[in-house]
Design a protein around this motif. Structure first.
Motif, mmCIF file in Angstrom:
data_model
loop_
_atom_site.group_PDB
_atom_site.id
_atom_site.type_symbol
_atom_site.label_atom_id
_atom_site.label_comp_id
_atom_site.label_asym_id
_atom_site.label_seq_id
_atom_site.Cartn_x
_atom_site.Cartn_y
_atom_site.Cartn_z
ATOM 1 N N SER A 86 -25.075 -56.629 17.620
ATOM 2 C CA SER A 86 -25.335 -57.982 18.110
ATOM 3 C C SER A 86 -24.581 -58.234 19.406
ATOM 4 O O SER A 86 -25.096 -58.890 20.324
ATOM 5 C CB SER A 86 -24.917 -59.015 17.064
ATOM 6 O OG SER A 86 -25.692 -58.901 15.898
ATOM 7 N N ALA A 87 -23.370 -57.712 19.499
ATOM 8 C CA ALA A 87 -22.577 -57.893 20.712
ATOM 9 C C ALA A 87 -23.258 -57.239 21.907
ATOM 10 O O ALA A 87 -23.330 -57.819 22.998
ATOM 11 C CB ALA A 87 -21.182 -57.319 20.512
ATOM 12 N N VAL A 88 -23.757 -56.032 21.728
ATOM 13 C CA VAL A 88 -24.443 -55.333 22.825
ATOM 14 C C VAL A 88 -25.670 -56.122 23.259
ATOM 15 O O VAL A 88 -25.904 -56.332 24.461
ATOM 16 C CB VAL A 88 -24.825 -53.904 22.396
ATOM 17 C CG1 VAL A 88 -25.769 -53.270 23.419
ATOM 18 C CG2 VAL A 88 -23.581 -53.049 22.227
ATOM 19 N N ARG A 89 -26.465 -56.574 22.302
ATOM 20 C CA ARG A 89 -27.671 -57.342 22.653
ATOM 21 C C ARG A 89 -27.313 -58.634 23.368
ATOM 22 O O ARG A 89 -27.950 -59.007 24.363
ATOM 23 C CB ARG A 89 -28.476 -57.641 21.390
ATOM 24 C CG ARG A 89 -29.190 -56.444 20.807
ATOM 25 C CD ARG A 89 -29.676 -56.711 19.393
ATOM 26 N NE ARG A 89 -30.428 -57.959 19.306
ATOM 27 C CZ ARG A 89 -30.559 -58.667 18.180
ATOM 28 N NH1 ARG A 89 -29.946 -58.271 17.063
ATOM 29 N NH2 ARG A 89 -31.261 -59.768 18.173
ATOM 30 N N GLY A 90 -26.294 -59.332 22.882
ATOM 31 C CA GLY A 90 -25.895 -60.579 23.519
ATOM 32 C C GLY A 90 -25.400 -60.366 24.935
ATOM 33 O O GLY A 90 -25.787 -61.084 25.860
ATOM 34 N N LEU A 91 -24.546 -59.373 25.130
ATOM 35 C CA LEU A 91 -23.991 -59.120 26.456
ATOM 36 C C LEU A 91 -25.076 -58.660 27.431
ATOM 37 O O LEU A 91 -25.081 -59.067 28.598
ATOM 38 C CB LEU A 91 -22.878 -58.087 26.359
ATOM 39 C CG LEU A 91 -21.610 -58.590 25.656
ATOM 40 C CD1 LEU A 91 -20.688 -57.431 25.308
ATOM 41 C CD2 LEU A 91 -20.873 -59.610 26.523
#
Length: 283
Positions: free
Chosen positions: A228-233
């Protein structure tokens, strides 16, 4: 790149990280029923929605992503009050129908000039909440955008700019450095750079605005897991130049590695950050 999925990732994962910034600004400026707000780069419209919930009349304008604006319309216009016989759908130029109530939210695809409404009072608040000073060339772009938007605002109207705080107070800085590392030596427009102390003041000066106070707000970035962090960033656009210089798989790999120090035992990712805002006034 799936632009629709990217817009969803911004709306569902990343945008909420800036809620403390929006709340702090609205509280300081006493945003309410007397506020007429123009949101530049409004994206999927969360900042507009929060201002409208306080009673403000809001107009959002953006030229970058039809998918983000579609989400903003869904958020804001589906529940907009209407006069009998009107519709809340987008009208010409992407704005809400001109027959809708004067205080109904408006979402406009295009430039600040496209958001002008000669039948309505001037804006009393202009916001540019997308953090500036972290992409090569973005300060110049924002200065030009503000110079075009401020003629729509009343004299003395507040103009709010936002940016990252000192790099040493932003845990996400170490992750964002991936963008710079992968982009060099092709670094150019869109490449990431650390925020500088006077970024916001320089933008205000370039746009002919008068600084009138500033503040700092804690905006931690929290994610359910590294994926989720990768997608958000990635939805921020700060890694676009890195993807162009290498490829998506390489960026995903390096981002995941950079996030590892910020992962908690339960698998969540937590990065404390400080954001800064500047309030300027239209002369």
């Amino acid at each position: 790149m799936d632009l629709r999925a990217r817009a969803r990732d911004w709306s569902e994962i990343q945008e909420r990280m800036l809620v403390p910034l929006y709340e702090a600004v609205y509280e300081r400026l006493d945003v309410g029923g007397d506020t007429r707000m123009l949101g530049l780069g409004c994206g999927s419209g969360l900042a507009l929605l929060m201002a409208a919930a306080r009673g403000a009349t809001v107009t959002g304008v953006d030229s970058r992503s039809p998918d983000l604006l579609a989400l903003a319309r869904r958020r804001l216009l589906s529940g907009a009050s209407e006069e009998p016989g009107t519709t809340a759908g987008p009208g010409a130029g992407g704005a809400v129908s001109t027959r809708a109530r004067a205080d109904a939210p408006r979402i406009v695809e295009g430039s600040p000039e496209d958001a002008a409404d000669p039948t309505a009072p001037a804006f009393t608040l202009v916001t540019a909440f997308e953090p500036t000073g972290c992409r090569a060339g973005d300060a110049e772009e924002l200065g030009e955008l503000l110079a075009r938007a401020t003629p729509l605002a009343a004299r003395g109207a507040a103009v709010v700019l936002a940016g990252w705080g000192p790099p040493e107070r932003c845990a996400t800085t170490s992750v964002l450095r991936v963008a710079a590392k992968l982009t060099d030596p092709m670094r150019g427009p869109g490449g990431w750079r650390p925020a500088l102390r006077d970024d916001l003041e320089e933008v205000a000066q370039r746009a002919g605005l008068r600084p009138d106070g500033s503040g700092r707000v804690a905006c931690p970035f929290g994610y359910a897991d590294p994926g989720s962090a990768v997608r958000g960033l990635l939805s921020t656009g700060l890694f676009d130049a890195a993807v162009a210089a290498t490829d998506r798989e390489q960026v995903d790999k390096e981002l995941t590695e950079a996030l590892h120090p910020h992962q908690r035992p339960d698998g969540t990712v937590w990065m404390p950050n400080v954001f800064r805002y500047l309030i300027a006034r239209v002369p």
